[in-house]
Write a protein that holds these residues in place. Structure first.
Motif, PDB file in Angstrom:
ATOM      1  N   LYS A 162       0.838  -1.202   0.000  1.00  0.00           N
ATOM      2  CA  LYS A 162       0.000   0.000   0.000  1.00  0.00           C
ATOM      3  C   LYS A 162       0.869   1.246   0.000  1.00  0.00           C
ATOM      4  CE  LYS A 162      -4.388  -1.228   2.032  1.00  0.00           C
ATOM      5  NZ  LYS A 162      -5.354  -0.931   3.092  1.00  0.00           N
ATOM      6  N   ARG A 163       0.400   2.239  -0.732  1.00  0.00           N
ATOM      7  CA  ARG A 163       1.089   3.517  -0.824  1.00  0.00           C
ATOM      8  C   ARG A 163       0.086   4.608  -0.524  1.00  0.00           C
ATOM      9  NH1 ARG A 163       6.007   2.762  -2.630  1.00  0.00           N
ATOM     10  NH2 ARG A 163       6.385   4.865  -3.318  1.00  0.00           N
ATOM     11  N   ALA A 164       0.591   5.768  -0.182  1.00  0.00           N
ATOM     12  CA  ALA A 164      -0.253   6.931   0.103  1.00  0.00           C
ATOM     13  C   ALA A 164      -0.213   7.866  -1.106  1.00  0.00           C
ATOM     14  CB  ALA A 164       0.238   7.652   1.356  1.00  0.00           C
ATOM     15  N   GLN A 168     -14.690   9.260  -2.962  1.00  0.00           N
ATOM     16  CA  GLN A 168     -14.976   9.082  -1.538  1.00  0.00           C
ATOM     17  C   GLN A 168     -15.131   7.615  -1.157  1.00  0.00           C
ATOM     18  OE1 GLN A 168     -18.222  12.072  -1.232  1.00  0.00           O
ATOM     19  NE2 GLN A 168     -17.061  12.846   0.507  1.00  0.00           N
ATOM     20  N   SER A 169     -15.397   6.752  -2.109  1.00  0.00           N
ATOM     21  CA  SER A 169     -15.514   5.336  -1.795  1.00  0.00           C
ATOM     22  C   SER A 169     -14.147   4.670  -1.605  1.00  0.00           C
ATOM     23  CB  SER A 169     -16.320   4.606  -2.875  1.00  0.00           C
ATOM     24  OG  SER A 169     -15.669   4.660  -4.116  1.00  0.00           O
ATOM     25  N   TYR A 170     -13.073   5.361  -1.980  1.00  0.00           N
ATOM     26  CA  TYR A 170     -11.728   4.800  -1.859  1.00  0.00           C
ATOM     27  C   TYR A 170     -10.799   5.595  -0.954  1.00  0.00           C
ATOM     28  CZ  TYR A 170     -13.043   1.775  -5.670  1.00  0.00           C
ATOM     29  OH  TYR A 170     -13.690   0.854  -6.444  1.00  0.00           O
ATOM     30  N   GLY A 171     -11.118   6.843  -0.693  1.00  0.00           N
ATOM     31  CA  GLY A 171     -10.212   7.677   0.089  1.00  0.00           C
ATOM     32  C   GLY A 171     -10.956   8.669   0.950  1.00  0.00           C
ATOM     33  N   PHE A 178      -5.473   8.904  -0.225  1.00  0.00           N
ATOM     34  CA  PHE A 178      -5.704   7.470  -0.385  1.00  0.00           C
ATOM     35  C   PHE A 178      -4.561   6.682   0.223  1.00  0.00           C
ATOM     36  CE2 PHE A 178      -7.590   9.624  -3.985  1.00  0.00           C
ATOM     37  CZ  PHE A 178      -8.858   9.063  -4.061  1.00  0.00           C
ATOM     38  N   GLU A 179      -4.885   5.544   0.791  1.00  0.00           N
ATOM     39  CA  GLU A 179      -3.914   4.529   1.191  1.00  0.00           C
ATOM     40  C   GLU A 179      -4.333   3.265   0.452  1.00  0.00           C
ATOM     41  OE1 GLU A 179      -3.892   4.256   5.462  1.00  0.00           O
ATOM     42  OE2 GLU A 179      -2.895   6.196   5.678  1.00  0.00           O
ATOM     43  N   ILE A 180      -3.716   3.047  -0.705  1.00  0.00           N
ATOM     44  CA  ILE A 180      -4.135   1.978  -1.600  1.00  0.00           C
ATOM     45  C   ILE A 180      -2.930   1.355  -2.293  1.00  0.00           C
ATOM     46  CG2 ILE A 180      -6.477   2.830  -2.064  1.00  0.00           C
ATOM     47  CD1 ILE A 180      -5.396   4.253  -4.528  1.00  0.00           C
ATOM     48  N   ARG A 181      -3.168   0.212  -2.884  1.00  0.00           N
ATOM     49  CA  ARG A 181      -2.125  -0.441  -3.679  1.00  0.00           C
ATOM     50  C   ARG A 181      -2.053   0.229  -5.051  1.00  0.00           C
ATOM     51  NH1 ARG A 181      -4.073  -3.988  -0.181  1.00  0.00           N
ATOM     52  NH2 ARG A 181      -2.601  -5.362   0.865  1.00  0.00           N
ATOM     53  N   PRO A 182      -0.885   0.218  -5.687  1.00  0.00           N
ATOM     54  CA  PRO A 182      -0.730   0.872  -6.997  1.00  0.00           C
ATOM     55  C   PRO A 182      -1.731   0.403  -8.046  1.00  0.00           C
ATOM     56  CG  PRO A 182       1.423   0.351  -6.100  1.00  0.00           C
ATOM     57  CD  PRO A 182       0.414  -0.284  -5.191  1.00  0.00           C
ATOM     58  N   VAL A 183      -2.082  -0.872  -8.035  1.00  0.00           N
ATOM     59  CA  VAL A 183      -3.039  -1.369  -9.020  1.00  0.00           C
ATOM     60  C   VAL A 183      -4.410  -0.713  -8.826  1.00  0.00           C
ATOM     61  CG1 VAL A 183      -3.767  -3.433  -7.722  1.00  0.00           C
ATOM     62  CG2 VAL A 183      -3.861  -3.419 -10.223  1.00  0.00           C
ATOM     63  N   ARG A 184      -4.795  -0.432  -7.598  1.00  0.00           N
ATOM     64  CA  ARG A 184      -6.071   0.246  -7.330  1.00  0.00           C
ATOM     65  C   ARG A 184      -6.007   1.680  -7.841  1.00  0.00           C
ATOM     66  NH1 ARG A 184     -10.805  -1.566  -6.683  1.00  0.00           N
ATOM     67  NH2 ARG A 184     -10.215  -2.865  -4.942  1.00  0.00           N
ATOM     68  N   LEU A 185      -4.853   2.330  -7.673  1.00  0.00           N
ATOM     69  CA  LEU A 185      -4.716   3.691  -8.184  1.00  0.00           C
ATOM     70  C   LEU A 185      -4.920   3.709  -9.698  1.00  0.00           C
ATOM     71  CD1 LEU A 185      -4.040   6.698  -7.749  1.00  0.00           C
ATOM     72  CD2 LEU A 185      -1.669   6.088  -8.270  1.00  0.00           C
ATOM     73  N   VAL A 234      -9.160   6.825   6.319  1.00  0.00           N
ATOM     74  CA  VAL A 234      -9.282   6.293   4.971  1.00  0.00           C
ATOM     75  C   VAL A 234     -10.095   5.012   5.023  1.00  0.00           C
ATOM     76  CG1 VAL A 234      -8.020   5.429   2.976  1.00  0.00           C
ATOM     77  CG2 VAL A 234      -7.090   7.314   4.317  1.00  0.00           C
ATOM     78  N   PRO A 235     -11.119   4.868   4.164  1.00  0.00           N
ATOM     79  CA  PRO A 235     -11.917   3.649   4.190  1.00  0.00           C
ATOM     80  C   PRO A 235     -11.088   2.432   3.778  1.00  0.00           C
ATOM     81  CG  PRO A 235     -12.593   5.057   2.365  1.00  0.00           C
ATOM     82  CD  PRO A 235     -11.575   5.807   3.146  1.00  0.00           C
ATOM     83  N   THR A 236     -11.410   1.296   4.355  1.00  0.00           N
ATOM     84  CA  THR A 236     -10.743   0.056   3.994  1.00  0.00           C
ATOM     85  C   THR A 236     -11.494  -0.554   2.822  1.00  0.00           C
ATOM     86  OG1 THR A 236     -10.070  -0.306   6.269  1.00  0.00           O
ATOM     87  CG2 THR A 236     -10.060  -2.216   4.819  1.00  0.00           C
ATOM     88  N   VAL A 237     -10.774  -0.829   1.750  1.00  0.00           N
ATOM     89  CA  VAL A 237     -11.369  -1.420   0.554  1.00  0.00           C
ATOM     90  C   VAL A 237     -10.938  -2.866   0.483  1.00  0.00           C
ATOM     91  CG1 VAL A 237     -11.539  -1.286  -1.944  1.00  0.00           C
ATOM     92  CG2 VAL A 237     -11.293   0.806  -0.610  1.00  0.00           C
ATOM     93  N   ILE A 238     -11.902  -3.747   0.388  1.00  0.00           N
ATOM     94  CA  ILE A 238     -11.599  -5.194   0.343  1.00  0.00           C
ATOM     95  C   ILE A 238     -11.763  -5.680  -1.078  1.00  0.00           C
ATOM     96  CG2 ILE A 238     -12.269  -7.453   1.154  1.00  0.00           C
ATOM     97  CD1 ILE A 238     -13.205  -6.092   3.730  1.00  0.00           C
TER      98      ILE A 238
END
Length: 98
Positions: free
Chosen positions: A5-7, A28-31, A41-48, A94-98
């Motif tokens: 995960k990256r910011a 807003q559903s991801y960050g 956002f705190e997400i993986r690069p593929v999600r970005l 930051v929302p947790t995305v599963i």
């Protein structure tokens, strides 16, 4: 590409109210909305990449613009951002995305 995960910060300037509202609701559903047109956002690069593709499809590239800033690993984000005023990084949820 790392799966870690990256910011990220994402800021947008969208001229049309309808497009802007739709993009903001999607983001807003991801960050976390930090300011009116700024999201964290705190997400993986593929999600970005998925988020960018969706936003690019929604925006009008002749009128609108989006800025994406990679703050590095999530652990580094605290050092990368400095708030002045009433907010701080501790206020960001930051929302947790599963």
């Amino acid at each position: 590409m790392s799966d870690e995960k990256r910011a990220y910060l994402l800021a947008y300037d969208v001229c049309d109210d309808k497009r802007r509202a739709h993009i903001a609701k999607y983001l807003q559903s991801y960050g976390e909305r930090i300011q009116y047109s700024l999201f964290y956002f705190e997400i993986r690069p593929v999600r970005l990449l998925q988020i960018r593709k969706k936003v690019e499809n929604e925006m009008d590239c002749r009128e609108d613009s989006v800025l994406v800033v990679n703050l590095g690993r999530v652990e580094q984000a605290d050092d990368a951002m400095e708030f002045v005023g009433r907010r701080s990084l501790r206020d960001v949820e930051v929302p947790t995305v599963i």
